[in-house]
Design an enzyme around this catalytic site. Sequence first.
Site, PDB file in Angstrom:
ATOM      1  N   TYR A 138       2.581  -8.390  13.850  1.00 47.61           N
ATOM      2  CA  TYR A 138       4.136  -7.813  13.373  1.00 47.61           C
ATOM      3  C   TYR A 138       4.468  -7.451  13.649  1.00 47.61           C
ATOM      4  CZ  TYR A 138       2.088 -11.661   9.762  1.00 47.61           C
ATOM      5  OH  TYR A 138       1.539 -13.142   8.495  1.00 47.61           O
ATOM      6  N   LYS A 188     -11.489 -13.053  14.369  1.00 49.49           N
ATOM      7  CA  LYS A 188     -11.232 -14.781  15.551  1.00 49.49           C
ATOM      8  C   LYS A 188     -11.972 -13.804  16.706  1.00 49.49           C
ATOM      9  CE  LYS A 188     -10.651 -18.162  15.800  1.00 49.49           C
ATOM     10  NZ  LYS A 188     -11.656 -19.736  14.978  1.00 49.49           N
ATOM     11  N   ASP A 220     -11.637 -18.601  10.289  1.00 52.76           N
ATOM     12  CA  ASP A 220     -11.350 -20.171  10.384  1.00 52.76           C
ATOM     13  C   ASP A 220     -12.336 -20.297   8.886  1.00 52.76           C
ATOM     14  OD1 ASP A 220     -13.168 -19.035  11.926  1.00 52.76           O
ATOM     15  OD2 ASP A 220     -12.877 -21.016  13.438  1.00 52.76           O
ATOM     16  N   ASP A 244      -2.643 -11.725   5.389  1.00 56.74           N
ATOM     17  CA  ASP A 244      -0.984 -12.453   4.511  1.00 56.74           C
ATOM     18  C   ASP A 244      -1.800 -14.031   4.040  1.00 56.74           C
ATOM     19  OD1 ASP A 244       1.038 -13.127   3.968  1.00 56.74           O
ATOM     20  OD2 ASP A 244       2.024 -12.937   6.156  1.00 56.74           O
ATOM     21  N   ASP A 248      -3.064 -14.737   0.516  1.00 61.11           N
ATOM     22  CA  ASP A 248      -2.868 -15.810  -0.874  1.00 61.11           C
ATOM     23  C   ASP A 248      -3.937 -16.976  -1.021  1.00 61.11           C
ATOM     24  OD1 ASP A 248      -0.165 -14.365  -0.804  1.00 61.11           O
ATOM     25  OD2 ASP A 248       0.883 -16.146  -0.481  1.00 61.11           O
TER      26      ASP A 248
END
Length: 353
Positions: A138, A188, A220, A244, A248
């Site tokens: 980001y 990852k 994943d 992020d 959620d």
Amino acid sequence: MKICVLPGDGIGPEIMEQALRVLDALRGDGFDFEAETALIGGCAVDATGTPYPEATSKLAKAADAILLGAVGGPQWDNLPREQRPERGLLAIRKELNLFANLRPAILYPELANASTLKPEVVAGLDILIVRELTGDIYFGQPRGIREEGGERVGFNTMVYSESEIRRIGKVAFEAARKRGKKLCSVDKMNVLECTQLWRDVMIELSADYPDVELSHMLVDNAAMQLVRAPKQFDVMVTGNMFGDILSDEASMLTGSIGMLPSASLDANNKGLYEPSHGSAPDIAGKGLANPLATILSAAMMLRYTFNLEAQAVRIENAVKKVLAAGYRTGDIYEAGTRRVGTREMGDAVIAAL
Ligand code: NAD
């Protein structure tokens, strides 16, 4: 202990009032505080022309912790981007260097029907997601969209320095120490070098925390495990982008947005504490909002900034008692329980304390 209180917009002032009443009720139990209130968000735009006025910034910097309600509302949606209420939030997080975002997802057994998952999968769920908030893809450079071979190419950079990984790792290990002593680091590493470094640093750091059991999971698989068997997790730590998405996902396992607190901490455990929900303009000013996420945010403040674990647990136990006794605001109401408003819910928590 100095607390900067930022009620904000919409239901913010109503829910904040209840959180402050709960903190007041704890005065004397090894805890005392000074609270000063300031403007942020839409109300600050109306009064001063900016969502994060200088006076608020001064107060927030001088305080030990900040307790925030919520910002935003339709009346400010058409303002220029710089004046939008949400800019106030971004500005305070950035100015105070709040790099560690802590989001618990707790499903009280009494609210198991609020989740879209089967009650037996989620009842008793108690996860803490620690998300890095100021780095990763980001913010990484270079970034942009360029022309290449006659077409447009978009690119971003995933980047983490060792020191950035270490400081978020420490927050996560410390948090795990205060809970179930299990930490799952999500990366990852099979395809991204950046997250290979993430995993290496977490392993190095684990030498300082022999009492915490560290495990690793690819993102994943973590996304899948969160809906398959979420109760296997205690604390999860991950980078900004994976966090992020996963935070959620985890919060929605509980199905009850009015119940979820959050904390954003700097390197010295100074923190901004706020409910995960927004300003709920549809119910603002009606005395209907659920104040529990804000009350539980105040409990997080006692735990993480002021190191008052016993007092934090007192608030959390009072909330559990109130739910067990059947008190429900509209957002968590179901037949057979007792529907109450914002203030009555505050009263019930104080009585349970
Ligand atoms: P929201 O979280 O405000 O509301 C979503 C739904 O949940 C609404 O139906 C609302 O009534 C309900 N709800 C939320 N909190 C509740 C509570 N404590 N008790 C009972 N019901 C509750 O999200 P939204 O409607 O997408 O956004 C409304 C405004 O809030 C927007 O201006 C948005 O930008 C802002 N917002 C602010 C924050 C923040 O301050 N951190 C976060 C998200 C959204």
